[in-house]
Design an enzyme around this catalytic site. Structure first.
Site, PDB file in Angstrom:
ATOM      1  CG  PHE A  36       9.630   2.858   2.656  1.00  0.00           C
ATOM      2  CD1 PHE A  36       8.604   3.780   1.789  1.00  0.00           C
ATOM      3  CD2 PHE A  36      10.274   2.557   2.576  1.00  0.00           C
ATOM      4  CE1 PHE A  36       9.098   2.725   0.767  1.00  0.00           C
ATOM      5  CE2 PHE A  36      10.972   1.549   1.336  1.00  0.00           C
ATOM      6  CZ  PHE A  36      10.267   2.091   0.095  1.00  0.00           C
ATOM      7  CE1 TYR A  91       7.309   9.066   2.282  1.00  0.00           C
ATOM      8  CE2 TYR A  91       8.391   8.805   4.671  1.00  0.00           C
ATOM      9  CZ  TYR A  91       8.194   8.403   3.228  1.00  0.00           C
ATOM     10  OH  TYR A  91       6.882   6.846   4.103  1.00  0.00           O
ATOM     11  CG  HIS A 149       7.706   1.479  -4.257  1.00  0.00           C
ATOM     12  ND1 HIS A 149       6.673   2.916  -4.155  1.00  0.00           N
ATOM     13  CD2 HIS A 149       9.014   2.251  -4.082  1.00  0.00           C
ATOM     14  CE1 HIS A 149       7.732   3.404  -2.939  1.00  0.00           C
ATOM     15  NE2 HIS A 149       9.001   3.308  -2.895  1.00  0.00           N
TER      16      HIS A 149
END
Length: 228
Positions: A85, A70, A191
């Site tokens: 994640f 991220y 995804h």
């Protein structure tokens, strides 16, 4: 205050992984020189190898491959903390992670109160991103820096004699399938991104399939709702 010059070099490859796959250190030595002048790297220095730091080579049961850390923040807290994640405690789950948690509830009837997936890592789930870093605010900024490192790591895992479970979501993760020997178990789907979750991620039952796969090869199942 710490010397910035010391902070610049504080990240190091975990010794257990360097010993298990010597090529990783060679690759990282090259990568370090490319990142030395960067000032806003996500995750911050000290967390680049958190996925490897949390799971010793011999303890890996499942490999969950993400694409890129991220690159944003939530209430001033960086979202990235070195696990694919996952977000740090107190950070709201981004869209892909929200969809993962939604599917978890639908699949196994369990929920998580946090988007911090560290409890998965502590059970042998290697939460690995294909690129271990990016630049703040820019997705995929370091995608050309990490491929050789990731290739060496996944090739070693994929050629192990004892079977593992690999979770590959989306085309980017699935391109690594050729590195995985046939005796391993590969669980693939679309995804969890909002752009593709309704095209095959929702309803794919990755959590129950992973535990069934682990059971079939004689390994303990993952407690996906574990808090610690």
């Amino acid at each position: 205050m710490s010397d910035p010059a010391i902070q610049l070099h504080q990240e190091s490859l975990p010794a257990a992984w360097a010993a298990a796959i010597p090529e990783l250190q060679t690759q990282y030595d090259s990568i370090k020189t490319k990142l030395d002048m960067e000032t806003d790297i996500r995750p911050r220095r000290g967390l680049w190898f958190e996925a490897l730091r949390q799971v010793d080579p011999a303890a890996v049961r499942v490999v969950l491959l993400g694409q890129d850390p991220y690159h944003g923040e939530d209430h001033g807290i960086q979202q990235a903390h070195g696990l694919s994640f996952s977000v740090p405690e107190g950070v709201r789950p981004p869209p892909s992670l929200r969809n993962m948690l939604k599917e978890m509830q639908a699949d196994i009837g369990q929920s998580r109160s946090s988007g911090n997936l560290m409890p998965w890592a502590r059970q042998g789930v290697l939460l690995l991103n294909a690129s271990l870093t990016t630049r703040g605010g820019i997705a995929g900024a370091h995608s050309k820096i990490w491929p050789a490192f990731t290739h060496a790591l996944l090739h070693d895992l994929g050629q192990r004699e004892l079977p593992l479970v690999f979770i590959l979501w989306g085309a980017h993760a699935q391109q690594f399938r050729s590195l995985i020997a046939p005796h391993h178990i590969v669980i693939s789907a679309a995804h969890p991104s909002p752009l593709s979750a309704y095209r095959g991620f929702f309803g794919s039952k990755p959590y129950s399939k992973t535990n069934a796969a682990l059971h079939s090869i004689g390994l303990p199942e993952i407690d996906w709702s574990a808090a610690q």
